[in-house]
Design a protein around this motif. Structure first.
Motif, PDB file in Angstrom:
ATOM      1  N   LYS A 164      11.876   6.514  -7.339  1.00  0.00           N
ATOM      2  CA  LYS A 164      12.421   4.995  -7.101  1.00  0.00           C
ATOM      3  C   LYS A 164      11.903   4.332  -8.347  1.00  0.00           C
ATOM      4  CE  LYS A 164      10.471   2.909  -3.963  1.00  0.00           C
ATOM      5  NZ  LYS A 164       9.819   2.513  -2.754  1.00  0.00           N
ATOM      6  N   LYS A 165      12.487   3.156  -8.562  1.00  0.00           N
ATOM      7  CA  LYS A 165      12.160   2.127  -9.330  1.00  0.00           C
ATOM      8  C   LYS A 165      11.389   1.049  -8.750  1.00  0.00           C
ATOM      9  CE  LYS A 165      14.980   0.573 -12.505  1.00  0.00           C
ATOM     10  NZ  LYS A 165      15.899  -0.432 -13.213  1.00  0.00           N
TER      11      LYS A 165
ATOM     12  N   ASN B  98      15.545  -6.560  -7.377  1.00  0.00           N
ATOM     13  CA  ASN B  98      16.188  -5.765  -6.345  1.00  0.00           C
ATOM     14  C   ASN B  98      15.258  -4.219  -6.111  1.00  0.00           C
ATOM     15  OD1 ASN B  98      16.866  -4.642  -8.678  1.00  0.00           O
ATOM     16  ND2 ASN B  98      18.916  -4.172  -8.349  1.00  0.00           N
ATOM     17  N   SER B  99      14.190  -4.254  -6.642  1.00  0.00           N
ATOM     18  CA  SER B  99      13.404  -3.260  -6.463  1.00  0.00           C
ATOM     19  C   SER B  99      11.936  -3.345  -5.751  1.00  0.00           C
ATOM     20  CB  SER B  99      13.048  -2.481  -7.782  1.00  0.00           C
ATOM     21  OG  SER B  99      14.525  -2.106  -8.301  1.00  0.00           O
ATOM     22  N   ASP B 100      11.612  -2.417  -5.212  1.00  0.00           N
ATOM     23  CA  ASP B 100      10.295  -2.768  -4.361  1.00  0.00           C
ATOM     24  C   ASP B 100       9.014  -3.137  -5.293  1.00  0.00           C
ATOM     25  OD1 ASP B 100      11.473  -1.991  -2.042  1.00  0.00           O
ATOM     26  OD2 ASP B 100      10.508  -0.034  -2.039  1.00  0.00           O
ATOM     27  N   ILE B 101       8.150  -3.996  -4.646  1.00  0.00           N
ATOM     28  CA  ILE B 101       7.094  -4.618  -5.540  1.00  0.00           C
ATOM     29  C   ILE B 101       5.723  -4.078  -4.643  1.00  0.00           C
ATOM     30  CG2 ILE B 101       5.752  -6.698  -6.424  1.00  0.00           C
ATOM     31  CD1 ILE B 101       8.632  -8.037  -6.263  1.00  0.00           C
TER      32      ILE B 101
ATOM     33  N   LEU C 107      10.943  -7.841  -0.743  1.00  0.00           N
ATOM     34  CA  LEU C 107      10.541  -6.603  -1.828  1.00  0.00           C
ATOM     35  C   LEU C 107       9.047  -6.040  -1.610  1.00  0.00           C
ATOM     36  CD1 LEU C 107      12.367  -8.278  -4.942  1.00  0.00           C
ATOM     37  CD2 LEU C 107      13.259  -6.661  -3.041  1.00  0.00           C
ATOM     38  N   ILE C 108       8.262  -6.881  -1.127  1.00  0.00           N
ATOM     39  CA  ILE C 108       6.542  -6.620  -1.078  1.00  0.00           C
ATOM     40  C   ILE C 108       6.475  -5.291  -0.118  1.00  0.00           C
ATOM     41  CG2 ILE C 108       4.496  -7.346  -0.407  1.00  0.00           C
ATOM     42  CD1 ILE C 108       5.684  -8.624  -3.000  1.00  0.00           C
ATOM     43  N   ARG C 109       5.872  -4.143  -0.630  1.00  0.00           N
ATOM     44  CA  ARG C 109       5.448  -2.970  -0.004  1.00  0.00           C
ATOM     45  C   ARG C 109       4.133  -2.805  -0.184  1.00  0.00           C
ATOM     46  NH1 ARG C 109       9.733  -4.326   1.079  1.00  0.00           N
ATOM     47  NH2 ARG C 109      11.763  -3.017   0.980  1.00  0.00           N
ATOM     48  N   LEU C 110       3.418  -2.667   1.356  1.00  0.00           N
ATOM     49  CA  LEU C 110       2.092  -2.406   1.359  1.00  0.00           C
ATOM     50  C   LEU C 110       1.867  -0.907   1.860  1.00  0.00           C
ATOM     51  CD1 LEU C 110       0.774  -5.732   2.404  1.00  0.00           C
ATOM     52  CD2 LEU C 110       0.696  -4.981   0.257  1.00  0.00           C
ATOM     53  N   PRO C 111       1.578   0.014   1.007  1.00  0.00           N
ATOM     54  CA  PRO C 111       1.311   1.580   1.549  1.00  0.00           C
ATOM     55  C   PRO C 111       0.285   1.467   2.353  1.00  0.00           C
ATOM     56  CG  PRO C 111       0.713   1.349  -0.662  1.00  0.00           C
ATOM     57  CD  PRO C 111       1.437   0.088  -0.398  1.00  0.00           C
ATOM     58  N   LYS C 112       0.414   2.283   3.678  1.00  0.00           N
ATOM     59  CA  LYS C 112      -0.496   2.316   4.499  1.00  0.00           C
ATOM     60  C   LYS C 112      -1.416   3.477   4.311  1.00  0.00           C
ATOM     61  CE  LYS C 112       0.966  -1.178   6.795  1.00  0.00           C
ATOM     62  NZ  LYS C 112       0.098  -2.524   6.697  1.00  0.00           N
TER      63      LYS C 112
ATOM     64  N   VAL D 265       7.345  -1.240 -13.833  1.00  0.00           N
ATOM     65  CA  VAL D 265       6.794  -2.522 -14.612  1.00  0.00           C
ATOM     66  C   VAL D 265       5.571  -2.696 -14.133  1.00  0.00           C
ATOM     67  CG1 VAL D 265       7.118  -5.080 -14.485  1.00  0.00           C
ATOM     68  CG2 VAL D 265       9.334  -3.468 -14.337  1.00  0.00           C
ATOM     69  N   TYR D 266       4.749  -3.032 -15.031  1.00  0.00           N
ATOM     70  CA  TYR D 266       3.346  -3.384 -14.409  1.00  0.00           C
ATOM     71  C   TYR D 266       2.940  -4.788 -15.005  1.00  0.00           C
ATOM     72  CZ  TYR D 266      -1.717  -2.921 -14.073  1.00  0.00           C
ATOM     73  OH  TYR D 266      -3.281  -3.468 -14.022  1.00  0.00           O
ATOM     74  N   ILE D 267       2.509  -5.347 -13.920  1.00  0.00           N
ATOM     75  CA  ILE D 267       1.591  -7.045 -14.244  1.00  0.00           C
ATOM     76  C   ILE D 267       0.392  -7.031 -13.818  1.00  0.00           C
ATOM     77  CG2 ILE D 267       2.153  -9.470 -13.693  1.00  0.00           C
ATOM     78  CD1 ILE D 267       5.004  -8.906 -12.888  1.00  0.00           C
TER      79      ILE D 267
END
Length: 596
Positions: A427-428, A476-479, A510-515, A532-534
């Motif tokens: 995934k992107k 349009n990709s997950d963050i 788009l925000i994802r918080l892995p559990k 992408v890394y910020i």
């Protein structure tokens, strides 16, 4: 005087016209120079885009070639395995034919004995044979056993014969076929021994299922290897021999632009050591079993600066197996899951370019002592003045590229690829790095050191994130927001900034918080391998993620040191790290303690 006046006016008109012509020429010249400049800028952009397209094409071609090679290898392996199984199957069929002949003889003998008994002329000169066992010798009248008992005893007789003949493990499939033949024989003899002889219905296709099943398993394994080319080095309690399988062109199933095993693909030259040490010296630099200090990022600072200290003091570098970094963070990221035997430590010596010994006592027994030993806290604050940014970058890059060939793969929750695999390696996605108030309190010190204001990177507002993702078309990709720890262990300021991202009308969905799988190593690898890394330059963990990305050829789309720049007549946020040499990440004069 009128004539002179007219001449003067005529001359004035000429001068006026010449002035207008000169002004017009100057304007046209300015327009021309502007047009030429715009053309040059456009051509430069076009050339840059062409270079990027060529690089992308080359990368895609290399990836495709690698996949084709891997597929070919796995296909050939599957074909070879299938051929071996076919040979075993043919051998089993041949043995089956032999068994059938033997069983036919047994059947003929049994029928012959049955006929002889009916005639009352049964004679046994040589003692009981296998077929003779069908006679109840305990009975004085030598009566024949019942049809049911005959069928059962005959099967048992042939079973005993097979058990003695086939004990070789290689003939496992042949024995399966033989057993099926035996059962089939008992079933087909209903005409002779009666219907009750078939006590255990056979599976006539069993031998075929064995072969097909084996081939199917090979194909499944091959497909799995193509889909996820990750090699596990064993569990975290591995005790057997180590099998070192390097990851070279991909990590955790995600491709990287360079080949970690091919120095010709590296953007910086291989520099395995900073100091050609004479290990016979008694004065040494030692990284030993001190108490750990700080986060993994600070431990990386201290560990690598020990190499700088060894260079500056001209003392050979020794590392003890019980040192603070090995105990704290190192094996969470690299080389974990292996049995730490002599070959393991030898390999790690070659990677780090330093001697590794059991403990400090072993050094002292050899007459080697650390002069002016520095603790992890002191090493973290050590900034020498001999090495330049290029030397430091080359050394760090080399070590990191070697270490990333052997990530900690255990197959458990402490597997560094667990988060990447659970979220999907293909995934992107974007990672934004948040830090707690304790870390961000150092912002003013970093700003004084760099002469720039990095507060926007600390705040990580929705507008700041969108400033980078919009031109990259990544909205349009997950963050994934990450922090310097797990979400439930950092202070409320991180939660507030995450909530601000969630509340944004553009970023919210788009925000994802892995559990799950939030092990430190898996989070760090997830960030290193992001599209992408910020990052937050105040956070040492974030700075090391940026350095790791650059070492792996992922420096583009890495935003850690940023400022507002004039781009296409607009003021935009941009990275001021040179993507080609990224020396800004190792500039001691500018970054000071953040220089890695």
């Amino acid at each position: 005087w009128k004539v002179e006046y007219d001449a003067l006016m005529e001359e004035n008109a000429k001068l006026k016209k010449q002035g207008e012509d000169a002004l017009q020429a100057a304007q046209w010249q300015e327009r021309y120079e502007t047009a030429v400049k715009e053309k040059d800028e456009a051509m430069a952009k076009i050339e840059k885009e062409k270079e990027k397209l060529v690089q992308m094409s080359q990368m895609e071609a290399a990836k495709l070639k690698e996949r084709e090679q891997l597929s070919s290898q796995l296909f050939l392996k599957a074909v070879s395995t299938a051929q071996r199984e076919k040979e075993k199957y043919e051998a089993a069929l041949k043995e089956k034919d032999v068994a059938m002949e033997a069983l036919q003889k047994e059947r003929d003998n049994s029928k012959h004995l049955h006929d002889v008994d009916k005639a009352g002329m049964m004679v046994d000169h040589d003692g009981p044979s296998c077929a003779d066992d069908l006679i109840d010798e305990e009975d004085d009248s030598s009566s024949i056993l019942s049809d049911k008992e005959i069928g059962n005893d005959l099967s048992q007789c042939v079973d005993d014969h097979d058990a003695n003949e086939y004990i070789d493990e290689e003939a496992g499939i042949a024995k399966e076929v033989r057993n099926n033949v035996i059962t089939t024989f008992t079933e087909n003899d209903d005409q002779i021994y009666g219907k009750e002889a078939n006590q255990n219905p056979p599976n006539k296709k069993r031998q075929c299922q064995v072969i097909v099943g084996a081939i199917f398993c090979v194909v499944v394994v091959a497909a799995a290897a193509i889909t996820v080319p990750i090699f596990f080095a064993g569990g975290k309690n591995k005790t057997g021999p180590n099998n070192y399988i390097a990851q070279t062109k991909s990590i955790c199933g995600r491709s990287i632009p360079i080949d970690l095993s091919d120095t010709s693909t590296w953007s910086s030259p291989s520099t395995p050591t900073l100091f050609q040490a004479d290990y016979d010296l008694s004065s040494i630099t030692v990284v030993k079993g001190d108490d750990p200090f700080g986060s993994v990022g600070i431990q990386l600072n201290a560990f690598f600066r020990a190499f700088d200290y060894s260079h500056d003091t001209r003392t050979p570098m020794y590392i003890t197996q019980d040192n603070y970094f090995f105990k704290a963070g190192f094996f969470k990221l690299f080389m974990g899951g292996y049995n730490k035997d002599a070959s393991f430590w030898k390999m790690l010596e070659e990677i780090l370019g330093a001697k590794i010994v059991e403990d400090e006592a072993a050094l002292n027994r050899e007459g080697k002592f650390a002069i002016n030993h520095k603790t992890p806290e002191e090493l973290n604050e050590y900034v020498g003045d001999e090495l330049v940014a290029t030397q430091i970058r080359n050394h760090r890059d080399t070590i990191l590229r070697k270490l990333f060939q052997y990530p900690t793969l255990t197959g458990g929750n402490d597997d560094v690829c667990s988060l990447t695999q659970s979220e999907g390696p293909s995934k992107k996605y974007t990672v934004v790095h948040l830090s707690d108030e304790k870390t961000n309190a150092l912002l003013s010190k970093l700003n004084r050191s760099t002469g720039l204001d990095h507060s926007a990177a600390v705040e990580m507002s929705p507008d700041y994130v969108k400033a980078f993702l919009t031109p990259l078309k990544m909205l349009n990709s997950d963050i994934y927001p990450i922090a310097t720890g797990e979400y439930d262990t950092v202070d409320t300021s991180v939660a507030e900034r995450v909530q601000a991202l969630i509340d944004d009308y553009v970023l919210g969905d788009l925000i994802r918080l892995p559990k799950d799988n939030r092990h430190l190593g898996s989070v760090l690898y997830f960030a290193v391998l992001a599209d992408v890394y910020i990052g937050n330059p105040v956070d040492h963990n974030s700075m090391w993620i940026a350095r790791m990305r650059c070492a792996l050829g992922l420096c583009s789309n890495t935003y850690i040191l940023t400022k507002k720049m004039l781009i296409d007549w607009k003021t935009e946020w941009a990275s001021y790290v040179n993507e080609d040499n990224y020396l800004e990440l190792y500039d001691r004069e500018t970054l000071g303690l953040w220089s890695g």
